[in-house]
Design a protein around this motif. Structure first.
Motif, short mmCIF file in Angstrom:
data_model
loop_
_atom_site.label_atom_id
_atom_site.label_comp_id
_atom_site.label_asym_id
_atom_site.label_seq_id
_atom_site.Cartn_x
_atom_site.Cartn_y
_atom_site.Cartn_z
N ARG A 1 0.83 -1.21 0.00
CA ARG A 1 0.00 0.00 0.00
C ARG A 1 0.86 1.25 0.00
O ARG A 1 0.60 2.22 -0.72
CB ARG A 1 -0.93 -0.01 1.21
CG ARG A 1 -2.01 -1.09 1.15
CD ARG A 1 -2.93 -1.00 2.35
NE ARG A 1 -3.96 -2.04 2.31
CZ ARG A 1 -4.87 -2.21 3.25
NH1 ARG A 1 -4.89 -1.41 4.33
NH2 ARG A 1 -5.76 -3.17 3.14
N ALA A 2 1.90 1.25 0.80
CA ALA A 2 2.78 2.42 0.88
C ALA A 2 3.49 2.64 -0.46
O ALA A 2 3.59 3.78 -0.94
CB ALA A 2 3.80 2.24 2.00
N LEU B 1 4.13 5.65 -5.62
CA LEU B 1 4.26 5.62 -7.08
C LEU B 1 3.14 6.39 -7.79
O LEU B 1 3.31 6.82 -8.93
CB LEU B 1 4.27 4.17 -7.57
CG LEU B 1 5.51 3.35 -7.20
CD1 LEU B 1 5.37 1.91 -7.67
CD2 LEU B 1 6.76 3.98 -7.80
N ILE B 2 2.01 6.58 -7.12
CA ILE B 2 0.90 7.31 -7.74
C ILE B 2 1.01 8.82 -7.47
O ILE B 2 0.33 9.62 -8.12
CB ILE B 2 -0.45 6.76 -7.22
CG1 ILE B 2 -0.66 5.34 -7.76
CG2 ILE B 2 -1.62 7.60 -7.64
CD1 ILE B 2 -1.90 4.66 -7.26
N PRO C 1 3.12 11.19 -8.41
CA PRO C 1 3.29 12.09 -9.57
C PRO C 1 1.99 12.38 -10.30
O PRO C 1 1.85 13.43 -10.94
CB PRO C 1 4.26 11.31 -10.47
CG PRO C 1 5.02 10.43 -9.54
CD PRO C 1 4.04 10.04 -8.47
N TRP C 2 1.05 11.45 -10.24
CA TRP C 2 -0.25 11.64 -10.88
C TRP C 2 -1.09 12.64 -10.09
O TRP C 2 -1.94 13.33 -10.67
CB TRP C 2 -0.94 10.29 -10.98
CG TRP C 2 -2.16 10.27 -11.85
CD1 TRP C 2 -2.51 11.15 -12.83
CD2 TRP C 2 -3.20 9.30 -11.81
NE1 TRP C 2 -3.68 10.80 -13.42
CE2 TRP C 2 -4.14 9.66 -12.81
CE3 TRP C 2 -3.44 8.16 -11.06
CZ2 TRP C 2 -5.28 8.92 -13.06
CZ3 TRP C 2 -4.58 7.42 -11.32
CH2 TRP C 2 -5.50 7.79 -12.29
N ALA C 3 -0.85 12.72 -8.78
CA ALA C 3 -1.65 13.61 -7.93
C ALA C 3 -1.29 15.07 -8.14
O ALA C 3 -2.11 15.96 -7.90
CB ALA C 3 -1.49 13.22 -6.47
N VAL C 4 -0.05 15.34 -8.55
CA VAL C 4 0.38 16.72 -8.77
C VAL C 4 -0.12 17.18 -10.14
O VAL C 4 0.03 16.45 -11.13
CB VAL C 4 1.92 16.83 -8.70
CG1 VAL C 4 2.37 18.26 -8.94
CG2 VAL C 4 2.42 16.31 -7.36
N PRO C 5 -0.72 18.38 -10.25
CA PRO C 5 -1.17 18.86 -11.56
C PRO C 5 -0.04 18.84 -12.58
O PRO C 5 1.09 19.24 -12.27
CB PRO C 5 -1.65 20.29 -11.27
CG PRO C 5 -2.03 20.28 -9.83
CD PRO C 5 -1.08 19.31 -9.17
N PHE D 1 -0.60 6.64 -14.01
CA PHE D 1 -1.93 6.19 -14.45
C PHE D 1 -1.89 4.76 -14.94
O PHE D 1 -2.76 3.95 -14.61
CB PHE D 1 -2.45 7.12 -15.55
CG PHE D 1 -3.70 6.61 -16.22
CD1 PHE D 1 -4.93 6.72 -15.58
CD2 PHE D 1 -3.65 6.01 -17.47
CE1 PHE D 1 -6.09 6.24 -16.19
CE2 PHE D 1 -4.79 5.53 -18.08
CZ PHE D 1 -6.01 5.65 -17.43
N VAL D 2 -0.89 4.45 -15.78
CA VAL D 2 -0.76 3.08 -16.30
C VAL D 2 -0.49 2.11 -15.16
O VAL D 2 -1.04 0.99 -15.13
CB VAL D 2 0.37 3.02 -17.34
CG1 VAL D 2 0.50 1.60 -17.90
CG2 VAL D 2 0.11 4.01 -18.47
N PHE D 3 0.33 2.51 -14.21
CA PHE D 3 0.62 1.67 -13.05
C PHE D 3 -0.64 1.37 -12.26
O PHE D 3 -0.92 0.21 -11.90
CB PHE D 3 1.65 2.37 -12.15
CG PHE D 3 1.81 1.75 -10.80
CD1 PHE D 3 2.53 0.57 -10.62
CD2 PHE D 3 1.22 2.33 -9.68
CE1 PHE D 3 2.66 -0.01 -9.36
CE2 PHE D 3 1.35 1.77 -8.42
CZ PHE D 3 2.07 0.59 -8.27
N ALA D 4 -1.44 2.39 -11.98
CA ALA D 4 -2.70 2.20 -11.25
C ALA D 4 -3.65 1.31 -12.04
O ALA D 4 -4.34 0.44 -11.47
CB ALA D 4 -3.34 3.54 -10.95
N LEU D 5 -3.69 1.50 -13.35
CA LEU D 5 -4.57 0.70 -14.20
C LEU D 5 -4.17 -0.77 -14.17
O LEU D 5 -5.01 -1.66 -13.95
CB LEU D 5 -4.51 1.25 -15.62
CG LEU D 5 -5.41 0.61 -16.67
CD1 LEU D 5 -6.87 0.88 -16.35
CD2 LEU D 5 -5.06 1.16 -18.05
#
Length: 431
Positions: free
Chosen positions: A233-234, A239-240, A242-246, A301-305
């Motif tokens: 989880r950590a 890793l996600i 960078p996606w959270a930053v605009p 995004f690809v990682f989360a997908l």
């Protein structure tokens, strides 16, 4: 005898045919079928449509063909827009007119079959049951026409005119020039050199940057999903991030980091090896920097997908593969990848289409620069950023529209072909 022949010929005309003939005047066919209220409504709607829109459509169609005849008095752009709207309004009116024929024929067929004529209440109830969904989505469809379809048609039309900074209304009128803009794009040296240079870089940028972000996301997802990895989880949260930053904030930060003079990459990292790279002044190194930045921005995004899809792969399939002596590579190739690609192929295709038109990173990082001798686009401009410059900086609206059409065709053909090849598309509708 002549009268008897005329009567016999008249009797041969079926009610459905006569109803269609009478419907040349909207509503008369319904009245012939004894649907007087419906016929009256058709007549009123048709008459009101003609009275309210005739002048607008008349001027619009004239302006669409001529684009004006008197400079400084007629405005070609306004006439072009009015003409496009007139076509949509005219198509709507033709649709009502055609429906008038179809409805009259349908009622006549029911009359021939001696089916009972529905009452007003039954007609309203039938409309509510069958036509209510269409009636409710009609406002949205009308908005879609004027917000999406009209601008697209306008852009398409500009590609066949001579609208540029030297020929702009109302001082001058526009002319239809056919495919001249497309021919100039591949025959005039400065346009030809720029177009093929920008187009080739756009393809390289799309394929390399997107493939790298997909590959990095896949590798990280496989590693994190491994049973031997702890604190999943950590790690996923980190890793996600960078996606959270605009994205525009990250791009501007990277633009400062890659600055060859005061950027941290040259000053604090590469300087330790006596290396100073021209990240913003040399097209090659600027392209390398852009690909690295897009890989960083796109992989979360690809990682989360992929992480979500990997959770749905049945574990018994891996257990069966272990029993059969399958290697890690065989399990990845025959179990993991087919499941991932089946579920995510359409989204991955959209990643390629999105990067093909990824204006933000190209413009925010270095505005498509550095400049290139003999071209009217920057060394890192892709088609979409070049179109932006042609539109807002040099006012070459006709060439920008022509390039936009080419972009749309490329993306559409690529996406359609890839969707047709994906298993998820082939399986759609079977279940």
């Amino acid at each position: 005898m002549a009268e008897e022949k005329m009567v016999s010929k008249t009797r041969k005309i079926q009610p459905r045919t006569l109803a269609v003939i009478l419907s040349i005047i909207p509503g008369l066919g319904q009245m012939y079928n004894r649907r007087f209220l419906k016929g009256f409504i058709f007549l009123i709607i048709s008459t009101a449509f003609l009275i309210t829109t005739w002048d607008y459509i008349d001027i619009g169609i004239w302006g669409l063909f001529t684009l004006g005849t008197i400079p400084r008095e007629h405005h070609s752009i306004q006439l072009l827009i009015q003409g496009l709207i007139s076509l949509i309004v005219l198509a709507f009116g033709i649709g009502i007119y055609i429906y008038n024929f179809m409805d009259a024929r349908s009622d006549a067929i029911a009359r021939e079959a001696n089916r009972p004529k529905p009452t007003l209440l039954q007609g309203v109830k039938g409309f509510y049951n069958n036509g209510f969904p269409y009636f409710m989505i009609m406002p949205g469809l009308i908005m879609l026409l004027f917000i999406v379809v009209v601008p697209l048609l306008f852009m398409f039309a500009l590609a066949f005119t001579n609208y540029n900074q030297y020929n702009a209304p109302p001082r001058k009128l526009l002319d239809w020039v056919g495919f001249t803009n497309f021919v100039d794009l591949v025959h005039i040296d400065i346009w030809k050199d720029t177009f093929f240079s920008v187009f080739s870089w756009t393809i390289v940028w799309t394929v390399v940057a997107t493939t790298l972000q997909i590959a990095l996301g896949l590798i990280l997802a496989l590693l994190v999903n491994d049973t031997r990895i702890k604190f999943k989880r950590a790690i996923r949260t980190i890793l996600i991030l960078p996606w959270a930053v605009p994205a525009f904030v990250s791009i501007l930060i990277f633009s400062a980091l890659f600055n060859p003079t005061f950027g941290a990459i040259n000053r604090d990292i590469l300087s330790q090896f006596n290396v100073m790279l021209p990240w913003l002044s040399d097209p090659f190194w600027t392209k390398v920097a852009l690909i690295m930045i897009q890989t960083w921005l796109g992989f979360p995004f690809v990682f989360a997908l992929f992480t979500g899809v990997l959770q749905s792969v049945p574990r018994d399939m891996y257990e069966a593969a272990d029993v059969d002596g399958g290697t890690r590579w065989q399990k990845l190739r025959h179990i993991t990848l087919p499941h991932i690609l089946f579920a995510t192929a359409p989204l991955l295709i959209m990643q390629y289409a999105g990067n093909f038109n990824n204006f933000n990173i190209i413009y925010l990082f270095n505005e498509g620069n550095p400049a290139v001798r003999g071209q009217n686009a920057g060394g890192t401009d892709i088609l979409i950023s070049w179109v932006y410059k042609l539109t807002f900086e040099s006012n070459n609206y006709n060439m920008a529209a022509a390039i936009t059409i080419i972009m749309g065709l490329v993306v559409s053909i690529f996406a359609f072909y890839q969707f047709r090849k994906t298993a998820s598309f082939k399986e759609e509708g079977r279940y």
